[in-house]
Design an enzyme around this catalytic site. Structure first.
Site, PDB file in Angstrom:
ATOM      1  N   SER A  55     -18.622  26.764   8.234  1.00  0.00           N
ATOM      2  CA  SER A  55     -20.029  26.550   8.562  1.00  0.00           C
ATOM      3  C   SER A  55     -20.111  25.402   9.546  1.00  0.00           C
ATOM      4  O   SER A  55     -19.279  24.513   9.516  1.00  0.00           O
ATOM      5  CB  SER A  55     -20.807  26.154   7.307  1.00  0.00           C
ATOM      6  OG  SER A  55     -21.718  27.156   6.961  1.00  0.00           O
ATOM      7  N   SER A  63     -32.264  21.898  21.089  1.00  0.00           N
ATOM      8  CA  SER A  63     -32.319  22.313  19.688  1.00  0.00           C
ATOM      9  C   SER A  63     -30.943  22.533  19.055  1.00  0.00           C
ATOM     10  O   SER A  63     -30.182  21.584  18.963  1.00  0.00           O
ATOM     11  CB  SER A  63     -33.210  23.529  19.491  1.00  0.00           C
ATOM     12  OG  SER A  63     -33.340  23.707  18.088  1.00  0.00           O
ATOM     13  N   CYS A  83     -35.153  25.359  22.921  1.00  0.00           N
ATOM     14  CA  CYS A  83     -36.531  25.030  23.318  1.00  0.00           C
ATOM     15  C   CYS A  83     -36.625  25.076  24.840  1.00  0.00           C
ATOM     16  O   CYS A  83     -35.613  24.882  25.525  1.00  0.00           O
ATOM     17  CB  CYS A  83     -36.874  23.598  22.902  1.00  0.00           C
ATOM     18  SG  CYS A  83     -36.568  23.277  21.199  1.00  0.00           S
ATOM     19  N   HIS A 203      -1.253   0.479  31.592  1.00  0.00           N
ATOM     20  CA  HIS A 203      -0.709   0.376  32.955  1.00  0.00           C
ATOM     21  C   HIS A 203       0.160  -0.870  33.137  1.00  0.00           C
ATOM     22  O   HIS A 203       1.146  -0.831  33.865  1.00  0.00           O
ATOM     23  CB  HIS A 203      -1.855   0.453  33.970  1.00  0.00           C
ATOM     24  CG  HIS A 203      -2.495   1.802  33.989  1.00  0.00           C
ATOM     25  ND1 HIS A 203      -3.843   2.013  33.789  1.00  0.00           N
ATOM     26  CD2 HIS A 203      -1.951   3.036  34.142  1.00  0.00           C
ATOM     27  CE1 HIS A 203      -4.103   3.311  33.837  1.00  0.00           C
ATOM     28  NE2 HIS A 203      -2.980   3.961  34.052  1.00  0.00           N
ATOM     29  N   GLU A 247       1.240  13.502  42.206  1.00  0.00           N
ATOM     30  CA  GLU A 247       0.191  13.939  41.277  1.00  0.00           C
ATOM     31  C   GLU A 247      -0.162  15.370  41.600  1.00  0.00           C
ATOM     32  O   GLU A 247      -0.386  15.728  42.764  1.00  0.00           O
ATOM     33  CB  GLU A 247      -1.041  13.037  41.417  1.00  0.00           C
ATOM     34  CG  GLU A 247      -2.316  13.554  40.823  1.00  0.00           C
ATOM     35  CD  GLU A 247      -2.253  13.852  39.330  1.00  0.00           C
ATOM     36  OE1 GLU A 247      -2.579  14.991  38.933  1.00  0.00           O
ATOM     37  OE2 GLU A 247      -1.875  12.930  38.563  1.00  0.00           O
ATOM     38  N   SER A 298       2.598  10.938  32.518  1.00  0.00           N
ATOM     39  CA  SER A 298       1.986  12.268  32.334  1.00  0.00           C
ATOM     40  C   SER A 298       0.931  12.209  31.237  1.00  0.00           C
ATOM     41  O   SER A 298       0.835  11.230  30.498  1.00  0.00           O
ATOM     42  CB  SER A 298       3.080  13.234  31.873  1.00  0.00           C
ATOM     43  OG  SER A 298       3.477  12.835  30.573  1.00  0.00           O
ATOM     44  N   ASP A 300      -0.516  14.710  27.884  1.00  0.00           N
ATOM     45  CA  ASP A 300       0.227  15.232  26.738  1.00  0.00           C
ATOM     46  C   ASP A 300       1.017  16.491  27.130  1.00  0.00           C
ATOM     47  O   ASP A 300       0.775  17.078  28.182  1.00  0.00           O
ATOM     48  CB  ASP A 300      -0.755  15.550  25.607  1.00  0.00           C
ATOM     49  CG  ASP A 300      -1.508  14.280  25.199  1.00  0.00           C
ATOM     50  OD1 ASP A 300      -2.752  14.342  25.083  1.00  0.00           O
ATOM     51  OD2 ASP A 300      -0.854  13.234  25.070  1.00  0.00           O
TER      52      ASP A 300
HETATM   53  N1  SAM Z   1      -2.295   7.624  30.592  1.00  0.00           N
HETATM   54  C1  SAM Z   1      -2.484   8.988  30.422  1.00  0.00           C
HETATM   55  C2  SAM Z   1      -1.935   9.440  29.114  1.00  0.00           C
HETATM   56  O1  SAM Z   1      -1.086   8.790  28.567  1.00  0.00           O
HETATM   57  O2  SAM Z   1      -2.385  10.425  28.594  1.00  0.00           O
HETATM   58  C3  SAM Z   1      -1.936   9.771  31.557  1.00  0.00           C
HETATM   59  C4  SAM Z   1      -2.664   9.550  32.716  1.00  0.00           C
HETATM   60  S1  SAM Z   1      -2.422  10.467  34.108  1.00  0.00           S
HETATM   61  C5  SAM Z   1      -4.072  10.818  34.353  1.00  0.00           C
HETATM   62  C6  SAM Z   1      -1.695  12.005  33.803  1.00  0.00           C
HETATM   63  C7  SAM Z   1      -1.613  12.802  35.066  1.00  0.00           C
HETATM   64  O3  SAM Z   1      -0.476  13.671  35.088  1.00  0.00           O
HETATM   65  C8  SAM Z   1      -2.817  13.719  35.288  1.00  0.00           C
HETATM   66  O4  SAM Z   1      -3.540  13.275  36.408  1.00  0.00           O
HETATM   67  C9  SAM Z   1      -2.225  15.104  35.533  1.00  0.00           C
HETATM   68  O5  SAM Z   1      -2.912  15.848  36.496  1.00  0.00           O
HETATM   69  C10 SAM Z   1      -0.818  14.726  35.980  1.00  0.00           C
HETATM   70  N2  SAM Z   1       0.154  15.804  35.835  1.00  0.00           N
HETATM   71  C11 SAM Z   1       0.259  16.681  34.807  1.00  0.00           C
HETATM   72  N3  SAM Z   1       1.266  17.545  35.049  1.00  0.00           N
HETATM   73  C12 SAM Z   1       1.809  17.196  36.241  1.00  0.00           C
HETATM   74  C13 SAM Z   1       2.888  17.694  37.031  1.00  0.00           C
HETATM   75  N4  SAM Z   1       3.602  18.746  36.612  1.00  0.00           N
HETATM   76  N5  SAM Z   1       3.181  17.079  38.197  1.00  0.00           N
HETATM   77  C14 SAM Z   1       2.464  16.003  38.607  1.00  0.00           C
HETATM   78  N6  SAM Z   1       1.408  15.485  37.917  1.00  0.00           N
HETATM   79  C15 SAM Z   1       1.104  16.073  36.750  1.00  0.00           C
END
Ligand code: SAM
Length: 428
Positions: A55, A63, A83, A203, A247, A298, A300
């Site tokens: 649920s 709303s 609404c 960082h 990136e 990266s 997760d």
């Molecule tokens: N501090 C953050 C954390 O611990 O979750 C990570 C920050 S940073 C924003 C992670 C970056 O990795 C993202 O911008 C994502 O687009 C980039 N990313 C993911 N896979 C990637 C890849 N295969 N090659 C390059 N960048 C990648």
């Protein structure tokens, strides 16, 4: 509109019984159904009944959407109430029919609050209760929360409701929220990446620990890190001659330049080489021994970042390091992502050697459980505890760092027993 609201009573039939019992899927679908219809989600709460059934309700500015499921019949009863006419509830109906894999649905729409039957009263906020002048309502009247959760743990941050940035890239959903406690916050696919108020912890620790341990980094590579915080910190070190940032998603950079400018402040730096490409491919094409330091910043291990958590990738990183090079990765939370944590450290040891891999921790309030880990993997003889403490102390002071200093550098490697036990455990 001749009525205050539209209320659709929905019956979905022959839905997937598994989905009808999946509280996370149902909540995500209900929230997405609201957003797809253009509604503003205020809050949501969902309950998983034992032995089965779900649920829940999603409160929207317009709303609510509500649901109760009977997995044993593959059936869901849904209420879509909106609404005004800025939101079309039928859009949510179609979205949910898909999401629940319903073979068909039946519905009945009621017009709620027929204007012709209503007579406006002289009700105003002031006169509501005792006629006593009521305290003026604070400016932020909406109670809007961002929540990152898994099945058992959730982190919620109140925000202003003004979505500062929201775009779907080919790789992920890129969003920036204006949180009340932590400033602007970047999320990717609903996961917190960084906030203005605590990004410096992550960082400063992912950069100064390796640079000051190595003592002579000339060329550094950052894979990921599109928010810019890692390169900002690396470029504080005048001794570094070049920083390459790879990136995959330019929308992350765009979002941070617009809404997290302090984090993205070094994108114009002359020593920075910015490449928008997949880090996995980039590292494959990079010559042996190219970098003194490689930081895998990266997100997760899901989506585009999944490939950045593999033995193949780390072996390529090892190959691209100079003989005394160092690899640093964000290695998840030992408590929140325990399996991934154990597995990747096991992988690092297989590539760099048992005694060349070190784990260090930092306190990051907006990351799940607040305790995050980093790996320090040494190709040669660089050891994280053999660094010049005077140089580190002076650097921290001169740069006005807010987290990193020579004591934190040492303390970060002092691990609690449960983490030592995890690192000692073998992936079966
Ligand atoms: N501090 C953050 C954390 O611990 O979750 C990570 C920050 S940073 C924003 C992670 C970056 O990795 C993202 O911008 C994502 O687009 C980039 N990313 C993911 N896979 C990637 C890849 N295969 N090659 C390059 N960048 C990648």
């Amino acid at each position: 509109m001749d009525a205050l609201g539209r209320h659709i009573l929905v019956e979905f039939y022959n839905c997937s019984p598994e989905l009808m019992n999946d509280v996370v899927h149902i909540e995500n679908s209900m929230v997405a159904a609201a957003e797809t219809a253009g509604a503003t989600v205020i809050n949501s709460t969902f309950h998983h009944f034992s032995p089965y059934g779900v649920s829940g309700v999603v409160v929207i500015q317009e709303s609510h959407l509500a649901i109760h499921t009977w997995p044993e019949y593959g059936y869901a009863a849904v209420d879509l109430f909106t609404c005004g006419d800025s939101v079309d509830p039928w859009v949510s109906y179609n979205y949910l029919k898909e999401a629940f894999e319903a073979s068909h649905g039946s519905s009945m729409e009621c017009r709620r609050g027929q204007q012709s039957l209503l007579k406006r009263t002289n009700f105003t906020v002031e006169s509501r209760d005792s006629g006593q002048p009521v305290r003026p309502i604070p400016s932020i009247t909406r109670d809007v929360w961002f929540t990152e959760r898994d099945e058992n743990i959730a982190l919620s941050l109140k925000h202003s409701g003004n979505q500062l940035y929201k775009k779907q890239s080919p790789y992920q959903k890129v969003e920036v929220f204006e949180t009340l406690a932590y400033g602007n916050m970047l999320t990717l696919d609903g996961m917190v990446m960084c906030t203005q108020k605590d990004e410096y912890v992550y960082h400063e620790m992912i950069t100064h620990v390796p640079v000051l341990s190595h003592g002579n980094v000339k060329r550094a590579l950052v894979i990921g890190g599109g928010d810019g915080g890692t390169v900002r910190e690396l470029l504080r070190h005048d001794s570094i001659e070049e920083v390459v940032l790879v990136e995959i998603d330019e929308l992350v950079i765009e979002a941070c330049k617009q809404h997290l400018p302090e984090t993205a402040s070094a994108f114009g730096h002359p020593k920075l080489k910015l490449l928008i490409e997949d880090g996995i491919k980039y590292i494959q094409d990079t010559p042996d021994g190219s970098f003194d330091l490689i930081i895998v910043d990266s997100a997760d291990p899901v989506g585009p970042g999944e490939g950045l958590f593999t033995a193949d990738f780390y072996s390529q990183v090892y190959r691209c390091l100079t003989s005394d090079g160092v690899m640093i990765t964000q290695s998840e939370s030992p408590r929140f992502n325990t399996d991934v944590f154990v597995e990747i450290f096991d992988t690092y040891k297989g590539i760099f050697g048992q005694d060349k891999v070190h784990c260090y921790l930092a306190a990051i309030p907006t990351y799940p459980t607040g305790t995050w880990s980093f790996s320090f993997c040494s190709k040669g003889n660089v050891h994280p505890k053999q660094f010049n403490q005077e140089v580190a102390a002076a650097f921290s002071r001169e740069q006005g760092l807010r987290y990193y200093n020579e004591d934190i550098h040492v303390a970060a490697f002092a691990l609690p027993n449960f983490v030592k036990d995890l690192l000692a455990s073998k992936v079966l």
